[in-house]
Design an enzyme around this catalytic site. Structure first.
Site: not given
Length: 234
Positions: A58, A207, A210
């Protein structure tokens, strides 16, 4: 006009119409539409360009932001702005990917030769507590597979670190995997992909894992010198 003349005239018109129809069909089959020409030209253009493949999870995919604003997308923008039109970037990032998952889907991305292969995997392994020997082995297998198929490809390994959720010993051993694999396999190492970004709440999404667009800009500046050296010395 008698019946014979009428019949002959009708037959002649029918023959002429049939010949015109056949000629028209033949032209339609042999001529190319502008759309088809455009697709073929685009395919030729892609084949003539050298590929820079970012293969990761990701982080590479640009989770939570537009893909073009990820560090991979920013690499394409920088190349274009500097006139390196012979290079194209492929973003092979997949959210949630592990080293095992990356190895299993590698062949699909190796259908054509990459000029540069940037390997960014392992972060999800560490966060899930996957056995370190498995992570190491998978990274080595990915590098070996790329090198076996394309010996001339330049391989860059992006180093990763994780928070000490699994204990300090696990965290330290995880960090050491990347320089050890890079040295063993003789590939270029980016010591830590998220240098200057990890742990900074202003540069990461809520989060905490990221990067934001601004965070990806910093990651790009970390990655770019390694790409620049290869494209300018080519």
């Amino acid at each position: 006009m008698n019946k014979l003349q009428t019949s002959s005239s009708y037959l002649l018109l029918l023959i002429l119409f049939s010949m015109t129809l056949i000629s028209s069909c033949s032209e339609n089959k042999t001529s190319k539409t502008p759309e088809l020409d455009s697709v073929e030209n685009e395919a030729v253009e892609k084949e003539s360009k050298k590929t820079i493949l970012f293969f990761g999870n990701s982080l590479t995919a640009g989770y939570g932001i537009d893909k073009e604003d990820s560090f991979a997308g920013l690499t394409q923008k920088r190349l274009d702005s500097l006139g390196y039109e012979e290079y194209r970037v492929i973003n092979g990032g997949l959210s949630g990917e592990t080293t095992a998952g990356g190895f299993s889907r590698l062949d699909w991305f190796l259908e054509e030769e990459p000029y540069i292969f940037v390997l960014e995997l392992g972060g999800n392994d560490g966060l899930r507590g996957i056995q370190l020997s498995e992570t190491r082995s998978n990274l080595e297998k990915i590098i070996d597979e790329v090198r076996k198929k394309y010996p001339e490809t330049h391989i860059i390994l992006a180093g990763m670190q994780i928070p000490p959720n699994m204990g300090q010993e696990y965290t330290d051993e995880f960090k050491s995997i990347y320089p050890e694999v890079a040295a063993e396999k003789n590939v270029t190492l980016i010591p830590f992909l998220l240098e200057g970004v990890a742990g900074n709440p202003d540069l990461n999404l809520p989060d905490g894992i990221h990067p934001t667009e601004e965070g990806h800009q910093i990651v790009f500046e970390t990655v770019w010198p390694y790409i620049r050296d290869l494209v300018t010395n080519n």
